[in-house]
Design an enzyme around this catalytic site. Structure first.
Site, PDB file in Angstrom:
ATOM      1  N   LYS A  58       0.835  -1.212   0.000  1.00 14.49           N
ATOM      2  CA  LYS A  58       0.000   0.000   0.000  1.00 14.49           C
ATOM      3  C   LYS A  58       0.867   1.258   0.000  1.00 14.49           C
ATOM      4  CE  LYS A  58      -1.682   2.349   3.568  1.00 14.49           C
ATOM      5  NZ  LYS A  58      -1.170   3.583   4.195  1.00 14.49           N
ATOM      6  N   ASN A  59       1.886   1.280   0.863  1.00 16.51           N
ATOM      7  CA  ASN A  59       2.677   2.507   0.980  1.00 16.51           C
ATOM      8  C   ASN A  59       3.546   2.772  -0.247  1.00 16.51           C
ATOM      9  OD1 ASN A  59       1.586   3.193   3.394  1.00 16.51           O
ATOM     10  ND2 ASN A  59       3.339   2.592   4.653  1.00 16.51           N
ATOM     11  N   ARG A  78      -2.247  10.448   4.317  1.00 14.53           N
ATOM     12  CA  ARG A  78      -0.909  10.999   4.462  1.00 14.53           C
ATOM     13  C   ARG A  78      -0.184  11.082   3.111  1.00 14.53           C
ATOM     14  NH1 ARG A  78       2.038  14.416   7.457  1.00 14.53           N
ATOM     15  NH2 ARG A  78       4.228  13.990   7.181  1.00 14.53           N
ATOM     16  N   CYS A 102      -3.087   8.695   9.808  1.00  9.56           N
ATOM     17  CA  CYS A 102      -3.387   8.252  11.169  1.00  9.56           C
ATOM     18  C   CYS A 102      -2.842   9.256  12.180  1.00  9.56           C
ATOM     19  CB  CYS A 102      -2.768   6.880  11.412  1.00  9.56           C
ATOM     20  SG  CYS A 102      -3.565   5.584  10.452  1.00  9.56           S
ATOM     21  N   ARG A 148       2.348  15.476  12.739  1.00 10.06           N
ATOM     22  CA  ARG A 148       2.949  14.878  11.529  1.00 10.06           C
ATOM     23  C   ARG A 148       3.418  16.028  10.639  1.00 10.06           C
ATOM     24  NH1 ARG A 148       0.124   9.292   9.713  1.00 10.06           N
ATOM     25  NH2 ARG A 148       2.100   9.186   8.628  1.00 10.06           N
ATOM     26  N   PRO A 149       4.633  16.537  10.927  1.00 11.96           N
ATOM     27  CA  PRO A 149       5.090  17.745  10.249  1.00 11.96           C
ATOM     28  C   PRO A 149       5.474  17.514   8.782  1.00 11.96           C
ATOM     29  CG  PRO A 149       6.817  16.892  11.692  1.00 11.96           C
ATOM     30  CD  PRO A 149       5.628  15.982  11.846  1.00 11.96           C
ATOM     31  N   ILE A 150       5.578  18.626   8.022  1.00 20.56           N
ATOM     32  CA  ILE A 150       6.052  18.529   6.632  1.00 20.56           C
ATOM     33  C   ILE A 150       7.247  19.453   6.411  1.00 20.56           C
ATOM     34  CG2 ILE A 150       3.882  17.774   5.563  1.00 20.56           C
ATOM     35  CD1 ILE A 150       3.551  20.790   4.709  1.00 20.56           C
ATOM     36  N   ASP A 151       7.877  19.890   7.544  1.00 18.83           N
ATOM     37  CA  ASP A 151       8.964  20.855   7.413  1.00 18.83           C
ATOM     38  C   ASP A 151      10.110  20.340   6.531  1.00 18.83           C
ATOM     39  OD1 ASP A 151       9.202  19.039   9.677  1.00 18.83           O
ATOM     40  OD2 ASP A 151      11.091  20.043  10.121  1.00 18.83           O
ATOM     41  N   ASP A 168       5.315   0.491  11.850  1.00 19.54           N
ATOM     42  CA  ASP A 168       3.994   0.044  11.397  1.00 19.54           C
ATOM     43  C   ASP A 168       3.674  -1.392  11.819  1.00 19.54           C
ATOM     44  OD1 ASP A 168       3.651   2.530  10.346  1.00 19.54           O
ATOM     45  OD2 ASP A 168       3.666   1.921   8.241  1.00 19.54           O
ATOM     46  N   ARG A 197      -8.348   0.988   5.127  1.00 17.83           N
ATOM     47  CA  ARG A 197      -7.411   1.876   4.415  1.00 17.83           C
ATOM     48  C   ARG A 197      -6.200   1.110   3.902  1.00 17.83           C
ATOM     49  NH1 ARG A 197      -5.436   6.783   7.629  1.00 17.83           N
ATOM     50  NH2 ARG A 197      -4.081   6.607   5.853  1.00 17.83           N
TER      51      ARG A 197
HETATM   52  C1  UD1 Z   1       5.475   6.740   6.278  1.00 17.48           C
HETATM   53  C2  UD1 Z   1       4.409   5.669   6.219  1.00 17.48           C
HETATM   54  C3  UD1 Z   1       3.903   5.379   7.637  1.00 17.48           C
HETATM   55  C4  UD1 Z   1       5.069   5.013   8.542  1.00 17.48           C
HETATM   56  C5  UD1 Z   1       6.174   6.053   8.477  1.00 17.48           C
HETATM   57  C6  UD1 Z   1       7.437   5.640   9.222  1.00 17.48           C
HETATM   58  C7  UD1 Z   1       3.422   6.062   4.044  1.00 17.48           C
HETATM   59  C8  UD1 Z   1       2.254   6.541   3.275  1.00 17.48           C
HETATM   60  N1  UD1 Z   1       3.319   6.165   5.385  1.00 17.48           N
HETATM   61  O1  UD1 Z   1       4.858   7.897   6.824  1.00 17.48           O
HETATM   62  O2  UD1 Z   1       2.980   4.306   7.559  1.00 17.48           O
HETATM   63  O3  UD1 Z   1       4.629   4.924   9.891  1.00 17.48           O
HETATM   64  O4  UD1 Z   1       6.559   6.286   7.105  1.00 17.48           O
HETATM   65  O5  UD1 Z   1       7.928   4.447   8.719  1.00 17.48           O
HETATM   66  O6  UD1 Z   1       4.379   5.566   3.496  1.00 17.48           O
HETATM   67  N2  UD1 Z   1       9.177  14.136  10.207  1.00 17.48           N
HETATM   68  C9  UD1 Z   1       9.596  15.434  10.450  1.00 17.48           C
HETATM   69  N3  UD1 Z   1       9.440  16.353   9.441  1.00 17.48           N
HETATM   70  C10 UD1 Z   1       8.905  16.029   8.225  1.00 17.48           C
HETATM   71  C11 UD1 Z   1       8.484  14.697   7.996  1.00 17.48           C
HETATM   72  C12 UD1 Z   1       8.630  13.769   9.018  1.00 17.48           C
HETATM   73  O7  UD1 Z   1      10.083  15.761  11.517  1.00 17.48           O
HETATM   74  O8  UD1 Z   1       8.801  16.909   7.365  1.00 17.48           O
HETATM   75  C13 UD1 Z   1       9.307  13.128  11.302  1.00 17.48           C
HETATM   76  C14 UD1 Z   1       7.960  12.595  11.769  1.00 17.48           C
HETATM   77  O9  UD1 Z   1       7.388  13.403  12.754  1.00 17.48           O
HETATM   78  C15 UD1 Z   1       8.338  11.211  12.278  1.00 17.48           C
HETATM   79  C16 UD1 Z   1       9.520  10.805  11.398  1.00 17.48           C
HETATM   80  O10 UD1 Z   1       9.973  12.001  10.764  1.00 17.48           O
HETATM   81  O11 UD1 Z   1       8.769  11.316  13.620  1.00 17.48           O
HETATM   82  C17 UD1 Z   1       9.215   9.789  10.353  1.00 17.48           C
HETATM   83  O12 UD1 Z   1       8.143  10.237   9.534  1.00 17.48           O
HETATM   84  P1  UD1 Z   1       8.042   9.868   7.998  1.00 17.48           P
HETATM   85  O13 UD1 Z   1       9.048   8.805   7.687  1.00 17.48           O
HETATM   86  O14 UD1 Z   1       8.059  11.115   7.193  1.00 17.48           O
HETATM   87  O15 UD1 Z   1       6.598   9.222   7.905  1.00 17.48           O
HETATM   88  P2  UD1 Z   1       5.572   9.312   6.705  1.00 17.48           P
HETATM   89  O16 UD1 Z   1       6.303   9.368   5.415  1.00 17.48           O
HETATM   90  O17 UD1 Z   1       4.536  10.316   7.003  1.00 17.48           O
END
Ligand code: UD1
Length: 435
Positions: free
Chosen positions: A26-27, A97, A121, A126-129, A310, A403
């Site tokens: 899925k991911n 996400r 979830c 869940r930041p995007i910085d 996960d 999902r």
């Molecule tokens: C993806 C997976 C999710 C999984 C996660 C970690 C998908 C669709 N989802 O989520 O199922 O739990 O990987 O394996 O593939 N972070 C920041 N800044 C950012 C982005 C992330 O600080 O801009 C931090 C997050 O808060 C978290 C860590 O990085 O602590 C990992 O997040 P990330 O790997 O980005 O998770 P997703 O890609 O959202």
């Protein structure tokens, strides 16, 4: 029927036996579908699971003026040659996400993107910085207005992007933005998850030039254009892990087929440490229990190749069966143990310390109860707990499970599980607060 109005009813105590075929990841599929936006031409994508996140994404891609849809059991065709807009907003975008990938893909293809802040979830913030930091390094500007992220660049030029935190989403998003940029982009401290590699393989098979995916450093040399083609998504590491844990948790004997055993190494090692039997084949793993008792163990979630976050909730359920106290430390998300109360209501004895560590008192038999799926993987954990438990468990909030798990009940039933889906009306009072 809306899956909000359904419940799973499971009679526990039946060991799972037989063989199960794992679906496409899925991911990975969600990222590959969005990556198709970069392609001028038709992408035929095989091994796509029929789960609600995929249907939502197909709807969003169509809303951009592209053609997208299932053309076979697990085959999706996407053609974004005539994409009409850089605006991806609406309820479906906010729900998942993987919507964050529209930022990188639309920016790369059209030089601008306006995307609702992505959902997913609830594991805390869940930041995007890091996504935005990466786009900025390539020359883009961004702002957030009324919950919509606006990103624009006259021209994207490759640069080095250092990821302060290992992030799957940011690594893939920057890769998407960089594929058609001028020059070379280097992503340092990149995520190494199997689906990061899969997205790079997809883009390369459509004409991109990406090297190093699966290592800490990914180098992307921009190309002028991507062309259409065919691609097959990798098997779902997390679905496979869920079935492996379910086999062990019910004291069963299951062959999990259509997987890449290498992707399962961190889980296989932990299961073996607990005394679970693991036999590896080229594309399958047999999981069996032939000992009266499982040993305790401590688990820490980490980015790949560490133990996947996960699989944390599913593994926590298994730890309730082991002899002695075990710990589970969540190192990826700040708030991913919220479901523990549901397990305790089934008779588990788990305490959470500092928000990120669960201490499990093993050997506490579980008993059936009405419980809620708090999120996608916690929902899967409830199913495993129900399969282990004495008596009947009812699981509510199935929209989360739907999902990410294709044919979950059907596959479990084929292994002997006593499981069915029923209409709910109304939801029990005891669960309204938990929901
Ligand atoms: C993806 C997976 C999710 C999984 C996660 C970690 C998908 C669709 N989802 O989520 O199922 O739990 O990987 O394996 O593939 N972070 C920041 N800044 C950012 C982005 C992330 O600080 O801009 C931090 C997050 O808060 C978290 C860590 O990085 O602590 C990992 O997040 P990330 O790997 O980005 O998770 P997703 O890609 O959202």
């Amino acid at each position: 029927m809306n899956t909000n109005d359904e419940k799973m009813v499971i009679l526990g105590g039946v060991p799972l036996h037989g063989e199960v075929k794992i679906s496409g990841a899925k991911n990975s599929a969600v990222a590959v579908l969005v990556a198709s936006i970069l392609v001028k031409g038709k992408c035929v994508i095989e091994n796509v699971p029929r789960v609600s996140d995929i249907y939502d994404l197909i709807g969003i891609i169509k809303s951009l003026g592209c053609e997208a849809g299932f053309v076979g059991d697990d085959v999706v065709e996407v053609d974004c040659t005539n994409i009409k807009t850089h605006v991806a907003t609406g309820a479906a975008v906010r729900k998942i996400r993987a919507s964050s990938y529209f930022m990188g893909a639309l920016l790369g293809r059209l030089g601008r993107a306006s995307v609702d802040l992505p959902g997913g979830c609830d594991f805390g913030v869940r930041p995007i910085d890091l996504h935005l930091k990466g786009f900025k390094a390539l020359g883009a500007e961004s702002d957030i207005e009324y919950g919509v992220v606006n990103i624009r660049a006259d021209r994207l030029t490759g640069d080095t992007v250092y990821m302060d935190v290992v992030s799957v989403g940011a690594t893939i998003d920057v890769m998407l933005a960089a594929v058609l940029a001028d020059g070379m982009t280097v992503i340092d401290s990149a995520a190494k998850e199997p689906h990061v590699v899969d997205v790079a393989n997809f883009l390369n098979s459509m004409g991109a030039n990406i090297r190093g995916a699966g290592t800490d450093v990914i180098k992307i040399r921009g190309v002028k254009e991507l062309h259409g083609g065919m691609f097959s998504v990798i098997p779902d590491q997390i679905e496979a892990g869920t079935f492996m844990i379910a086999a062990a948790a019910t004291g069963g004997d299951v062959v999990v087929n259509n997987i890449i055993p290498k992707h399962m190494e961190s889980l296989s090692a932990k299961l073996e440490e607990m005394g679970v039997g693991i036999d590896e084949y080229d594309e399958a793993i047999r999981v069996y229990v032939d000992k009266p008792e499982l040993r305790r163990c401590n688990v820490k979630t980490q980015p790949y190749p560490g133990f996947p976050t996960d699989l944390q909730p599913q593994m926590l359920v298994l730890l309730t069966k082991a002899k002695g106290n075990s710990t589970m430390t969540e190192n990826v998300w700040e708030n991913r143990l919220q479901y523990v109360g549901e397990l305790n209501r089934m008779g588990a004895s788990i305490t959470v310390e500092g928000g990120d560590m669960a201490i499990v008192e093993g050997g506490t038999p579980l008993t059936g109860a009405p419980v809620c799926a708090k999120d996608l993987r916690a929902g899967a954990a409830m199913v495993i707990a129900a399969l282990m438990a004495r008596g009947v468990t009812e699981i509510y909030n199935l929209k989360y499970i739907d999902r990410g798990y294709e044919d979950f009940e059907k596959k479990l039933k084929s292994l002997g599980a006593q499981i069915t889906r029923r209409c709910v009306n109304p939801m029990p009072e005891v669960l309204k607060a938990a929901k």
